[in-house]
Design an enzyme around this catalytic site. Structure first.
Site, short mmCIF file in Angstrom:
data_model
loop_
_atom_site.label_atom_id
_atom_site.label_comp_id
_atom_site.label_asym_id
_atom_site.label_seq_id
_atom_site.Cartn_x
_atom_site.Cartn_y
_atom_site.Cartn_z
N GLY A 61 35.74 50.23 35.56
CA GLY A 61 36.33 50.53 34.25
C GLY A 61 37.11 51.81 34.17
O GLY A 61 36.93 52.58 33.22
N VAL A 62 37.97 52.06 35.14
CA VAL A 62 38.83 53.24 35.10
C VAL A 62 40.27 52.83 35.42
O VAL A 62 40.51 51.81 36.05
CB VAL A 62 38.39 54.32 36.12
N GLY A 88 58.60 23.72 42.32
CA GLY A 88 57.95 22.70 43.14
C GLY A 88 57.42 23.26 44.45
O GLY A 88 56.61 22.61 45.11
N ASN A 89 57.87 24.46 44.83
CA ASN A 89 57.35 25.12 46.03
C ASN A 89 56.00 25.76 45.79
O ASN A 89 55.31 26.14 46.75
CB ASN A 89 58.31 26.20 46.54
N SER A 90 55.61 25.95 44.54
CA SER A 90 54.35 26.63 44.24
C SER A 90 53.19 25.99 44.97
O SER A 90 53.00 24.77 44.93
CB SER A 90 54.06 26.59 42.74
N ASP A 92 45.93 33.80 41.33
CA ASP A 92 46.67 32.54 41.26
C ASP A 92 46.41 31.65 42.48
O ASP A 92 47.35 31.17 43.13
CB ASP A 92 48.17 32.80 41.10
N HIS A 94 48.13 27.99 38.87
CA HIS A 94 48.99 27.53 37.77
C HIS A 94 49.54 26.13 37.99
O HIS A 94 50.04 25.50 37.06
CB HIS A 94 50.14 28.53 37.54
#
Length: 501
Positions: free
Chosen positions: A287-288, A232-234, A160, A130
């Site tokens: 798909g469960v 800003g730590n991301s 992410d 992000h």
């Protein structure tokens, strides 16, 4: 007088010598009480708890920060003419600490800042997806002031994580990577980053939880820490006391200043090869929707096992449907390896490449069966098999169709009519009763809510209010229930358990 003194002295010396001789020979050992009281206490390291080979030394994060700080970078991401939406990857219920507040002028370039860290001298930099998503220009600034233009090598929005690259150089500092699986709750950690523009800030705290689920329960495995993390730590590193990166700081709670979350470094390391070679990540998918075999489920459904992953719902046209999986199936083994929890199964399947053929051993109605499933690629958010997260309003209660005061289980239900079908967009294949009210003091209040469609109770269908009343009317205090329901909000079936009070 002197003769008497001499005799007394000789007698005393003889007595003392006799007693010493007895003690040396083992014939006069001190009593345990006297021994424990008189014995000199052992050194501190000799009375440490069992299992610790050496006493823990005091953590000096000044040394840790001095070693790692040079490998932490500042990342500036800019998009032209507002093409980058800072809210696009803002997490629900949480604030990602990566983007600057958006400008009100649509013609003003969007700019955000975050952190990252260099993992080798080839110039690879790890950060959050992000932080750099949809950016047209990315600049990486090192601690020594050097600035480089960075390219995006690959990104994975599911957990992410993004991999950037700057020009390789033999003098690039490297951040050593640790093993996040070895983390323990209460362990000291520190975070380094650029919160609110204050570059290379260091904060210290402890690991307060491991395996936190925030956005996607099937993949999330966040490390929760009280080390201060801010905007800003991301993308910056979370570091253990040995100076190793064990997490990538990713999100903070919007309700508290001391709750932050980091992606475990092992999750990032596993996908690095795919990011480097393909720029994206492919994960296996069947798909469960699954749930653990809990004591409540085992008791309510009379299951012969206390482990495994129980199937709650099967997505249409998915590999699971083609393989013949059904709700209530308990997956106990994959390719001969035991499955303890649903999370363990999801990680196993996700780590496999699409197209892989896997053998699932399932328990169905107490009998063991083997099914073969060919994995598809895990869809991204919004794709075919992904369930919508839009909230759907609950139906308004209908006084003439509700049960009287004090309904069984504390749950009032009503028939599904045309109005409910249209308002909740319930498929025609769903047959049951709609929950219209739940008593706040009942055991059901924690697991059932208005708007859910109850399909079965302990595998007995409840297609009408009359059937519901017959089923719950036969219950006794202490009975364990497995309520199989359809949730219109996510368009999935699921199981809930409770005990009749």
């Amino acid at each position: 007088m002197s003769k008497r003194f001499t005799i007394v002295t000789l007698a005393l010396c003889t007595s003392v010598a006799f007693l010493v001789g007895l003690m040396l020979a083992g014939g006069l050992s001190p009593s345990p009480a006297v021994s424990s009281a008189a014995r000199t206490p052992p050194p501190l390291e000799r009375i440490r708890p069992a299992g610790l080979s050496t006493p823990s030394a005091l953590v000096d994060f000044a040394d840790v920060a001095e070693r790692i700080n040079a490998a932490v970078v500042n990342i500036d991401a800019t998009a032209k003419n507002g093409s980058r939406d800072p809210q696009r990857f803002r997490r629900p219920r949480l604030d990602d600490p990566g983007d600057a507040p958006p400008s009100r002028d649509p013609e003003t370039p969007r700019q955000g800042s975050g952190s990252g860290f260099i993992i080798d001298r080839e110039g690879f930099v790890l950060t959050n997806n992000h932080v750099i998503d949809a950016a047209d220009r990315i600049a990486v600034t090192l601690a020594d002031g050097r600035t480089f233009r960075a390219e995006v090598v690959g990104a994975d929005a599911a957990i992410d994580v993004a991999l950037l690259r700057i020009p390789a150089s033999p003098d690039l500092p490297e951040a050593p990577l640790g093993n996040s699986d070895e983390l323990r709750v209460g362990e000291w950690v520190c975070a380094i980053g650029n919160p609110l523009g204050y570059v290379h800030s260091v904060t210290v705290g402890v690991v307060s939880f491991i395996g936190r689920k925030l956005f996607d329960p099937s993949l999330d495995d966040y490390i929760q820490t009280d080390a201060a993390i801010n905007f800003g730590n991301s993308g910056g590193p979370l570091i253990n006391s040995r100076g190793q990166v064990i997490g990538i700081n990713s999100a903070i709670s919007s309700h508290a200043s001391s709750i932050g979350f980091a992606v475990p470094i092992n999750q990032a390391v596993v996908i690095l090869p795919q990011l480097k070679t393909r720029g994206r990540v492919s994960r296996g998918f069947i798909g469960v929707t699954l749930t653990d075999v809990t004591p409540g489920l085992q008791r309510a459904l009379d299951l012969p096992v206390a482990r495994g992953a129980m199937v709650q719902d099967v997505s249409p046209q998915s590999p699971a449907e083609r393989a013949g999986l059904r709700p209530y199936d308990v997956i106990v083994d994959v390719d001969g390896r035991a499955v303890e929890t649903n999370e363990e199964l999801i990680r196993d399947i996700s780590a496999r490449q699409p197209g892989t053929v896997s053998r699932l051993d399932v328990l169905r109605d107490g009998r063991r069966q083997t099914l073969t499933v060919k994995l598809a690629e895990r869809p991204r958010r919004g794709d075919e098999f992904d369930s919508p997260a839009d909230a759907i309003s609950s139906p308004s209660p209908s006084p003439k169709e509700e049960q009287p005061e004090g309904p069984p289980l504390g749950i009032s239900v009503r028939e599904i009519d045309r109005g409910i079908l249209g308002r909740l967009e319930i498929p025609a294949t769903v047959q049951g009763v709609v929950v219209s009210r739940v008593e706040s003091t009942s055991a059901a209040y924690q697991v059932v809510r208005r708007g859910l469609v109850i399909l079965e109770i302990n595998r007995r269908p409840v297609r009408s209010v009359a059937e519901y009343q017959r089923v719950v009317g036969a219950l006794r205090t202490g009975d364990a229930l497995a309520i199989f329901y359809y949730d219109p909000a996510v368009r999935q079936r699921a199981l809930a358990t409770l005990v009749v009070e």
